[in-house]
Structure formats: structure tokens, C-alpha cells
Design a protein around this motif. Structure first.
Motif, short mmCIF file in Angstrom:
data_model
loop_
_atom_site.label_atom_id
_atom_site.label_comp_id
_atom_site.label_asym_id
_atom_site.label_seq_id
_atom_site.Cartn_x
_atom_site.Cartn_y
_atom_site.Cartn_z
N LEU A 124 0.26 9.77 -5.08
CA LEU A 124 -0.95 9.82 -4.33
C LEU A 124 -0.83 8.57 -3.20
O LEU A 124 -0.72 7.43 -3.63
CB LEU A 124 -1.99 9.44 -5.49
CG LEU A 124 -3.53 9.02 -4.91
CD1 LEU A 124 -3.88 10.30 -4.20
CD2 LEU A 124 -4.60 8.81 -6.00
N GLU A 125 -1.15 9.00 -2.17
CA GLU A 125 -1.44 8.16 -0.98
C GLU A 125 -2.61 8.04 -0.37
O GLU A 125 -3.24 9.10 -0.31
CB GLU A 125 -0.31 8.59 0.09
CG GLU A 125 -0.16 7.88 1.25
CD GLU A 125 0.76 8.14 2.25
OE1 GLU A 125 2.13 7.94 2.31
OE2 GLU A 125 0.51 9.06 3.07
N VAL A 126 -2.97 6.79 0.18
CA VAL A 126 -4.10 6.65 0.92
C VAL A 126 -3.82 6.26 2.33
O VAL A 126 -3.20 5.08 2.29
CB VAL A 126 -5.34 5.95 0.14
CG1 VAL A 126 -4.83 4.50 -0.12
CG2 VAL A 126 -6.61 5.89 1.00
N ARG A 127 -4.34 6.81 3.46
CA ARG A 127 -4.33 6.20 4.73
C ARG A 127 -5.78 5.63 5.35
O ARG A 127 -6.62 6.71 4.92
CB ARG A 127 -3.73 6.98 5.65
CG ARG A 127 -2.17 7.38 5.48
CD ARG A 127 -1.52 8.55 5.85
NE ARG A 127 -1.99 8.76 7.38
CZ ARG A 127 -1.05 8.26 8.33
NH1 ARG A 127 -0.12 7.14 7.92
NH2 ARG A 127 -1.22 8.16 9.69
N GLN A 130 -4.50 0.76 7.10
CA GLN A 130 -4.25 0.13 5.71
C GLN A 130 -3.30 1.61 5.35
O GLN A 130 -3.82 2.67 5.68
CB GLN A 130 -4.85 -0.20 4.92
CG GLN A 130 -5.55 -1.66 4.97
CD GLN A 130 -6.32 -2.01 3.83
OE1 GLN A 130 -7.15 -1.18 3.31
NE2 GLN A 130 -6.44 -3.41 3.28
N GLN A 131 -2.33 1.35 4.64
CA GLN A 131 -1.64 2.65 3.98
C GLN A 131 -1.22 2.11 2.75
O GLN A 131 -0.27 1.09 2.38
CB GLN A 131 -0.62 3.15 4.90
CG GLN A 131 -0.13 4.47 4.22
CD GLN A 131 0.98 5.08 5.16
OE1 GLN A 131 0.60 5.16 6.34
NE2 GLN A 131 2.02 5.48 4.62
N LYS A 132 -1.48 2.87 1.64
CA LYS A 132 -0.86 2.52 0.10
C LYS A 132 -0.71 3.91 -0.83
O LYS A 132 -0.96 4.82 -0.08
CB LYS A 132 -2.17 1.64 -0.60
CG LYS A 132 -2.59 0.30 0.04
CD LYS A 132 -3.85 -0.19 -0.99
CE LYS A 132 -4.29 -1.38 -0.09
NZ LYS A 132 -5.48 -2.01 -1.04
N PHE A 133 0.05 3.60 -1.75
CA PHE A 133 0.36 4.70 -2.41
C PHE A 133 0.79 4.21 -3.73
O PHE A 133 1.13 3.25 -4.15
CB PHE A 133 1.47 5.54 -1.78
CG PHE A 133 3.04 4.82 -1.73
CD1 PHE A 133 3.97 4.81 -2.92
CD2 PHE A 133 3.44 3.73 -0.60
CE1 PHE A 133 5.13 3.95 -2.99
CE2 PHE A 133 4.57 2.89 -0.58
CZ PHE A 133 5.22 3.15 -1.79
N PRO A 186 -7.90 4.76 -7.59
CA PRO A 186 -7.15 3.62 -8.02
C PRO A 186 -6.92 2.49 -6.90
O PRO A 186 -6.11 1.67 -6.99
CB PRO A 186 -5.85 4.35 -8.31
CG PRO A 186 -5.62 5.41 -7.36
CD PRO A 186 -7.21 5.90 -7.10
N PHE A 187 -7.82 2.64 -5.61
CA PHE A 187 -7.38 1.77 -4.24
C PHE A 187 -8.69 1.25 -4.16
O PHE A 187 -9.23 1.55 -3.05
CB PHE A 187 -6.66 2.35 -3.54
CG PHE A 187 -5.53 2.96 -3.80
CD1 PHE A 187 -4.40 2.39 -3.73
CD2 PHE A 187 -5.46 4.63 -3.61
CE1 PHE A 187 -3.16 3.16 -4.08
CE2 PHE A 187 -4.13 5.25 -3.83
CZ PHE A 187 -3.03 4.67 -4.15
N TYR A 189 -15.24 -3.07 -1.88
CA TYR A 189 -14.86 -2.36 -2.99
C TYR A 189 -15.44 -1.10 -2.92
O TYR A 189 -16.87 -0.83 -2.60
CB TYR A 189 -15.46 -3.25 -3.90
CG TYR A 189 -14.89 -2.87 -5.44
CD1 TYR A 189 -13.82 -3.41 -5.90
CD2 TYR A 189 -15.58 -1.94 -6.18
CE1 TYR A 189 -13.13 -3.22 -7.11
CE2 TYR A 189 -14.93 -1.68 -7.50
CZ TYR A 189 -13.80 -2.28 -7.78
OH TYR A 189 -13.26 -1.69 -9.00
N LEU A 190 -14.59 0.30 -3.01
CA LEU A 190 -15.04 1.19 -3.21
C LEU A 190 -14.96 1.68 -4.63
O LEU A 190 -14.06 1.68 -5.24
CB LEU A 190 -14.10 2.23 -2.16
CG LEU A 190 -14.46 2.13 -0.75
CD1 LEU A 190 -13.42 2.93 -0.02
CD2 LEU A 190 -15.79 2.11 -0.26
#
Length: 357
Positions: free
Chosen positions: A67-70, A80-83, A112-113, A47-48
Motif C-alpha cells: 500500500l503506497e500513498v503519494r 510526500q510518499q510513504k508505503f 494507516p498514514f 491528521y487524517l
């Protein structure tokens, strides 16, 4: 000739838009805090818990549209990749409370991730504003190792009334909010905090309507030190009246908790016990050595407390720039209805019912 003019016009427009985008990027400043977030192990994931501080230094209105996270492993391979974006009738980007900056402005965006794969060593966030302005931010979290084993600070059945998940009020402490920032706060000291409420055998918190402190099963319960250490701050004179002096926070950032005890366990690791009962820690002073499991006070309603409970947190200091630190507890039971799961060492979460063995 007409076709050639159209091409020149299109090229000019592209160059102009690229120039606008480049200038706009220079006017947007994004940093994350803490600089190197800690990876808190929860179950089989990490958990971050960190924040982005976004600053618009232009007079233009900016709106976050994606907003994207790789996320990458230690070999820089994508894991992982989420947005979040504006797609659909209830766009996911709207789960972020503030996505628009009207002219020169500065605000916090809570990551938010929060849940990430345990293999991750680097995250690349891409912020897209007004659909065409991209700003990137690289985050390199680190594992957190707790050097001392902690017991739970209460030896009874407990409800984790509020922890530090994304929706918790502890997690959502906005130190960039002007009234808070003016008091001197520059970090989230309760980033990994817990509110513990005592339960009876029927999992109830109080009798009658809970209007009186004495209605609550936890009021007056012993509060125990989670590990050996030395007291570095103590207050015991505040009344159990659910009130505190807000301006006093400028000189004493711990005033929020009414009566409290803070124990230093090793460099940059302090446990804080808040909202204690009036005079329940009167026997202690700064410099006293404390043993693990030693009684250090009683649950009260002093300070910013709506009802009798123990506020517990681990932090790196007792100043306005304090940052929260994860805490792992040993030898307790997680109560799952009619079933019980024995936990040797781990975290607890909002809504959990737990009990020290």
C-alpha cells in the motif's frame, strides 16, 4: 522455429496475465469514507482520520501485498510518499489487521498514514493485491474550521485516557462488522472522541484498587457544556452499573452511553457527553437552551463504561449515520511533568495530562 514458439508462448502468457489482472481489478471495489475527510490540525501537522472500505466481488483470494500513498500540494507537486510492503523479517504490511479477502468479502481498512504535511491537498493511494493487481483511490481532504470556541468539559486536572489516534478504540470502530452493521450503524460517530479521567494532585486516578465508583476522584464531578447551544437529546434514568442493552442500539444509537446529554451548537455540530451519573441531568429536557460552562451533569458509570470517566465527542447528528467531527479547546494547560505549556487553542491527544486554566 523453437525460439519463435518460445516468444509466442511468452507473449501469450503476458496477455493472459494482463487479462487476469484487468478482470481482477474490476472485481475489487475500494471507496473511502467520509467522502471528503477532514484535516484535523495537531501541533504542526494535519491528521487524517478516515477509512477505506474494500470489497472483493470475486471468488478468488486477494491478499494486500503493498500500500503506497503519494501526497501532492495544490499545484499537483509531490510533497510526500510513504508505503507499507512485505519487505523484511517483520513486514510493515502486517501492521494492517486484515490484509486477505477469501472470496466474496467486504471489510474496513483504517487509513494507516494519518499524519500528513500541512501543504497537502490531494492523496493518491495505490493498493497492490497478490503482487500484481493495482487499484488506485484518490482522496481530497478539506480543512476543518470550528465556528465556536470550546472550553474543556471538565474544570480540573485530566488525563486523556483515550483519544482518537490510530490505536484508540474510538478510532477503530468497525461499522462494517456484521453485528454492528445490523444495528444500523453506517459511520464512525466517535471518530474524534475523547475519554477524560480526573486526576488528583499526584496524578492518580483512584484510591485503593479502584473497585468502587467512589474510589475514583472523578466520580460525581461536574460536567460542563463546551459552548452555547440547545439540548437535542438527553437520558438520565440509567443506573451507574456499567451496563447497557445492546439490542436497544437499533432504535437508539445513543444507548451505548447510558446517561447522556447532546447539545447542538450550529448546523451539523453537536457535542455529546456520555456515561453520566444517574439522574444528574434530570433538570434538563430537549429544547433547553444551554450556556457555555453551564453544569449539565456529573461523571458516572452508566452505559458501556468500565470505570468513572467522561466520554466526549463532537458529531454531525444523533442518528445511526452520524460521523465524528474534530474539536479544538481553548485556554488550557498541557502539563509536561514539572513543566507547564499554555495552550490558547488546540487539540489534545491520548496520554496527555491537561488542566483548564
Amino acid at each position: 522455429m523453437k525460439s519463435l514458439l518460445n516468444i509466442k508462448s511468452i507473449l501469450a502468457s503476458v496477455i493472459f496475465l494482463a487479462s487476469v489482472s484487468s478482470n481482477a481489478q474490476n472485481d475489487i471495489k475500494i471507496v473511502h469514507y467520509p467522502e471528503q475527510p477532514l484535516k484535523e490540525k495537531t501541533s504542526n501537522q494535519y491528521y487524517l482520520n478516515f477509512d477505506f472500505i474494500i470489497e472483493n466481488n470475486s471468488k478468488d483470494t486477494l491478499r494486500l501485498t503493498r500500500l503506497e500513498v503519494r501526497a501532492f500540494d495544490k499545484n499537483n507537486v509531490l510533497v510526500q510518499q510513504k508505503f507499507l510492503d512485505g519487505n523484511g523479517t517483520a513486514p510493515s504490511i502486517n501492521t494492517i489487521p486484515q490484509i486477505q479477502w477469501n472470496g466474496i468479502a467486504k471489510s474496513i481498512l483504517f487509513n494507516p498514514f494519518p499524519e500528513v504535511n500541512m501543504m497537502i491537498s490531494k492523496l493518491e493511494y495505490t493498493f497492490t493485491f497478490n503482487d500484481n493487481i493495482e487499484v488506485k483511490n484518490i482522496v481530497t481532504p478539506k480543512d476543518y474550521e470550528q465556528l465556536k470556541d470550546f472550553n474543556l468539559p471538565l474544570k480540573t486536572k485530566l488525563l486523556v485516557y483515550d483519544g482518537h489516534d490510530l490505536n484508540s478504540h474510538h478510532r477503530r470502530f468497525n461499522y462494517e462488522f456484521t453485528p454492528i452493521h445490523q444495528l444500523g450503524f453506517t459511520g464512525n460517530f466517535m471518530r474524534y472522541a475523547y475519554d477524560f479521567v480526573v486526576l488528583n494532585a499526584d496524578n492518580k486516578q483512584f484510591v485503593n484498587k479502584g473497585e468502587n465508583d467512589s474510589d475514583w476522584f472523578g466520580f460525581g464531578n461536574d460536567v460542563l457544556a463546551v459552548a452555547d447551544g440547545e439540548i437535542v437529546a438527553v437520558e438520565t434514568k440509567q443506573k451507574d452499573n456499567k451496563q447497557f442493552d445492546i439490542p436497544a442500539l437499533k432504535d437508539n444509537p445513543l444507548a451505548l452511553y447510558g446517561n447522556y446529554v447532546v447539545i447542538k451548537h450550529n448546523d451539523n455540530v453537536c457535542s455529546m457527553y456520555g456515561h453520566l451519573k444517574n439522574q444528574s441531568s434530570a433538570a434538563f429536557k430537549i429544547g433547553d437552551k444551554i450556556k457555555k460552562g453551564q453544569k449539565i451533569g456529573f461523571i458516572g458509570t452508566s452505559g458501556s463504561s468500565f470505570f468513572p470517566h467522561l466520554h466526549f465527542e463532537v458529531r454531525n447528528n444523533i442518528n445511526h449515520d452520524a460521523e465524528g467531527i474534530p474539536s479544538y479547546f481553548t485556554n488550557f494547560n498541557l502539563i509536561l511533568g514539572s513543566e507547564t505549556k499554555e495552550i490558547k487553542k488546540g487539540t489534545v491527544n491520548t496520554g496527555d495530562i491537561i488542566q483548564t486554566k
